[in-house]
Write a protein that holds these residues in place. Structure first.
Motif, PDB file in Angstrom:
ATOM      1  N   ASN A 222       2.210  13.136  -3.664  1.00  0.00           N
ATOM      2  CA  ASN A 222       3.228  12.862  -3.144  1.00  0.00           C
ATOM      3  C   ASN A 222       3.434  11.736  -2.353  1.00  0.00           C
ATOM      4  N   LEU A 223       4.360  10.745  -2.426  1.00  0.00           N
ATOM      5  CA  LEU A 223       4.288   9.401  -1.702  1.00  0.00           C
ATOM      6  C   LEU A 223       4.776  10.036  -0.291  1.00  0.00           C
ATOM      7  N   ILE A 224       4.059   9.429   0.650  1.00  0.00           N
ATOM      8  CA  ILE A 224       4.326  10.000   2.212  1.00  0.00           C
ATOM      9  C   ILE A 224       4.712   8.581   2.926  1.00  0.00           C
ATOM     10  N   GLU A 225       4.162   7.206   2.586  1.00  0.00           N
ATOM     11  CA  GLU A 225       4.460   6.349   3.115  1.00  0.00           C
ATOM     12  C   GLU A 225       4.305   4.798   2.189  1.00  0.00           C
ATOM     13  N   VAL A 226       4.962   3.927   2.643  1.00  0.00           N
ATOM     14  CA  VAL A 226       4.968   2.423   2.099  1.00  0.00           C
ATOM     15  C   VAL A 226       4.698   1.471   2.969  1.00  0.00           C
ATOM     16  N   LYS A 227       3.470   0.759   2.912  1.00  0.00           N
ATOM     17  CA  LYS A 227       3.276  -0.160   3.875  1.00  0.00           C
ATOM     18  C   LYS A 227       2.964  -1.570   3.315  1.00  0.00           C
ATOM     19  N   LYS A 228       3.161  -2.629   4.081  1.00  0.00           N
ATOM     20  CA  LYS A 228       3.096  -3.950   3.508  1.00  0.00           C
ATOM     21  C   LYS A 228       1.482  -4.140   3.520  1.00  0.00           C
ATOM     22  N   GLY A 229       0.790  -4.514   2.464  1.00  0.00           N
ATOM     23  CA  GLY A 229      -0.506  -4.145   2.325  1.00  0.00           C
ATOM     24  C   GLY A 229      -1.392  -5.170   2.652  1.00  0.00           C
ATOM     25  N   ASP A 230      -2.710  -5.175   2.900  1.00  0.00           N
ATOM     26  CA  ASP A 230      -3.555  -6.084   3.084  1.00  0.00           C
ATOM     27  C   ASP A 230      -4.241  -6.664   1.814  1.00  0.00           C
ATOM     28  N   ASN A 231      -5.256  -7.492   1.641  1.00  0.00           N
ATOM     29  CA  ASN A 231      -5.855  -7.945   0.477  1.00  0.00           C
ATOM     30  C   ASN A 231      -6.389  -6.607  -0.106  1.00  0.00           C
TER      31      ASN A 231
ATOM     32  N   SER B 171       6.263  11.094  -6.960  1.00  0.00           N
ATOM     33  CA  SER B 171       5.829  12.486  -6.965  1.00  0.00           C
ATOM     34  C   SER B 171       5.475  12.939  -8.470  1.00  0.00           C
ATOM     35  N   ILE B 172       4.416  13.561  -8.538  1.00  0.00           N
ATOM     36  CA  ILE B 172       3.599  14.141  -9.688  1.00  0.00           C
ATOM     37  C   ILE B 172       3.020  15.188  -9.819  1.00  0.00           C
ATOM     38  N   HIS B 173       2.954  16.082 -10.545  1.00  0.00           N
ATOM     39  CA  HIS B 173       2.254  17.323 -10.478  1.00  0.00           C
ATOM     40  C   HIS B 173       1.955  17.871 -11.713  1.00  0.00           C
ATOM     41  N   ASP B 174       0.694  18.652 -12.177  1.00  0.00           N
ATOM     42  CA  ASP B 174       0.831  19.248 -13.259  1.00  0.00           C
ATOM     43  C   ASP B 174       1.397  20.747 -13.519  1.00  0.00           C
ATOM     44  N   SER B 175       1.651  21.048 -14.695  1.00  0.00           N
ATOM     45  CA  SER B 175       2.303  22.456 -14.540  1.00  0.00           C
ATOM     46  C   SER B 175       1.818  23.645 -14.147  1.00  0.00           C
ATOM     47  N   SER B 176       0.562  23.461 -13.746  1.00  0.00           N
ATOM     48  CA  SER B 176      -0.242  24.498 -13.182  1.00  0.00           C
ATOM     49  C   SER B 176      -0.098  24.395 -11.844  1.00  0.00           C
TER      50      SER B 176
ATOM     51  N   SER C 177       0.667  -0.955   0.039  1.00  0.00           N
ATOM     52  CA  SER C 177      -0.038  -0.062   0.056  1.00  0.00           C
ATOM     53  C   SER C 177       0.841   1.245  -0.021  1.00  0.00           C
ATOM     54  N   PHE C 178       0.581   2.065  -0.807  1.00  0.00           N
ATOM     55  CA  PHE C 178       1.346   3.271  -1.037  1.00  0.00           C
ATOM     56  C   PHE C 178       0.664   4.452  -0.646  1.00  0.00           C
TER      57      PHE C 178
ATOM     58  N   SER D  86      -6.926  18.832   0.382  1.00  0.00           N
ATOM     59  CA  SER D  86      -6.120  17.974   0.887  1.00  0.00           C
ATOM     60  C   SER D  86      -6.449  16.653   1.210  1.00  0.00           C
ATOM     61  N   ASP D  87      -5.805  15.578   0.792  1.00  0.00           N
ATOM     62  CA  ASP D  87      -6.293  14.158   1.139  1.00  0.00           C
ATOM     63  C   ASP D  87      -5.272  13.253   1.301  1.00  0.00           C
ATOM     64  N   ASN D  88      -5.262  12.029   1.915  1.00  0.00           N
ATOM     65  CA  ASN D  88      -4.248  10.877   1.600  1.00  0.00           C
ATOM     66  C   ASN D  88      -5.202  10.017   0.856  1.00  0.00           C
ATOM     67  N   MET D  89      -4.697   9.612  -0.086  1.00  0.00           N
ATOM     68  CA  MET D  89      -5.002   8.698  -1.004  1.00  0.00           C
ATOM     69  C   MET D  89      -4.132   7.621  -1.202  1.00  0.00           C
ATOM     70  N   ILE D  90      -4.690   6.325  -1.493  1.00  0.00           N
ATOM     71  CA  ILE D  90      -3.936   4.989  -1.253  1.00  0.00           C
ATOM     72  C   ILE D  90      -3.870   4.293  -2.445  1.00  0.00           C
ATOM     73  N   LEU D  91      -2.968   3.604  -2.914  1.00  0.00           N
ATOM     74  CA  LEU D  91      -2.557   2.883  -3.949  1.00  0.00           C
ATOM     75  C   LEU D  91      -2.386   1.370  -3.442  1.00  0.00           C
ATOM     76  N   ASP D  92      -3.500   0.536  -3.399  1.00  0.00           N
ATOM     77  CA  ASP D  92      -3.102  -0.679  -3.178  1.00  0.00           C
ATOM     78  C   ASP D  92      -2.654  -1.724  -4.357  1.00  0.00           C
ATOM     79  N   LEU D  93      -1.490  -2.159  -4.208  1.00  0.00           N
ATOM     80  CA  LEU D  93      -0.945  -3.154  -5.330  1.00  0.00           C
ATOM     81  C   LEU D  93      -0.666  -4.382  -4.985  1.00  0.00           C
ATOM     82  N   LYS D  94      -0.915  -5.400  -5.816  1.00  0.00           N
ATOM     83  CA  LYS D  94      -0.601  -6.725  -5.828  1.00  0.00           C
ATOM     84  C   LYS D  94      -0.538  -7.377  -7.291  1.00  0.00           C
TER      85      LYS D  94
END
Length: 262
Positions: free
Chosen positions: A176-185, A165-170, A20-21, A39-47
């Motif tokens: 921006n990645l702030i944490e990497v965790k071992k993910g759940d299902n 990290s990624i942002h648009d030109s405007s 989980s990123f 502003s919000d924390n959003m999560i990328l779950d990957l497997k």
């Protein structure tokens, strides 16, 4: 040779695990007001090359749904960030939840990355610069091969490492990645979907704009609501407030699909 085998072993181990990123996401829905930043924390779950990107509330809401609860009711269709990816099949889909229904919007725009030789440290990761266009915006990304996943926040993917990290030109949108965790299902509560295209998406958005409280489908001509002060107000007044809000906060991430509300 031993070094190569060792590296491949690490890579295979990484791809077989669940991660989980967490990305700090900032965005301006009103481009004319630079101080109005969400502003919000959003999560990328990957497997195994399959991922879901969603905000923290959507992730919690999915868990509630899968456990028999009632999920969050989403009123409008804009400014939703829920994205499913199958990297092996190069399939990217955005899920729009509206009036308790889930709509599947395929993302078919191709990301043509231009990788630069420029490098810098972002947090603890040695990162490299890349640029692309998407949604009528120019995007500047930094990725790291130290996290060997060709994925990233929202629809972004296809680089030789994770986008940190990624942002648009405007600077209207940034992740921006702030944490990497071992993910759940990787739980997915939005599998029963109705496939749409951008034309249908626009129709849904305009339907919400014209009838935010869905009164027409209920056969209601008039209605009232009571505010926090106990004052009874005609629903038409509330409709107008919501419509003004939509008009003011009309700076979507897919700027090329910005809706001209009338």
């Amino acid at each position: 040779m031993k070094l190569i085998i060792f590296f491949l072993g690490i890579s295979t181990f990484c791809f077989s695990q669940k991660f989980s990123f967490i990305y700090e996401t900032k965005y301006k829905l009103n481009s004319e007001n630079p101080d109005d930043v969400n502003s919000d924390n959003m999560i990328l779950d990957l497997k195994n090359n399959v991922s879901i990107f969603r905000d923290s509330l959507d992730r919690r809401n999915d868990s509630i749904k899968l456990n028999g609860g009632i999920g969050r009711y989403t009123m409008g269709v804009e400014n939703q960030f829920y994205v499913k990816k199958n990297l092996a099949q190069k399939r990217i889909e955005k899920v729009i939840t509206y009036l308790a229904k889930d709509y599947l919007l395929p993302i078919e725009e191709i990301l043509d990355w231009k990788i630069s030789s420029e490098q810098k440290m972002i947090g603890k990761y040695k990162s490299q610069k890349a640029e692309t266009t998407y949604g009528g915006r120019n995007w500047i990304a930094w990725f790291t091969t130290e996290l060997p996943f060709g994925d990233g926040p929202y629809i972004f993917n296809g680089l030789p490492g994770l986008i940190v990290s990624i942002h648009d030109s405007s600077n209207d949108y940034s992740f921006n990645l702030i944490e990497v965790k071992k993910g759940d299902n990787i739980f997915d509560a939005r599998t029963k979907t109705i496939k749409i295209d951008w034309k249908k998406y626009e129709a849904l958005a305009k339907s919400y704009f014209n009838d935010p409280f869905n009164l027409n489908s209920r056969g209601w001509k008039t209605a009232t609501f009571t505010d926090a002060n106990g004052t009874t107000v005609a629903i038409s007044v509330k409709n107008k407030e919501l419509q003004n809000y939509i008009l003011q906060e009309n700076n979507p991430i897919e700027l090329n699909h910005k809706i001209n509300y009338k």
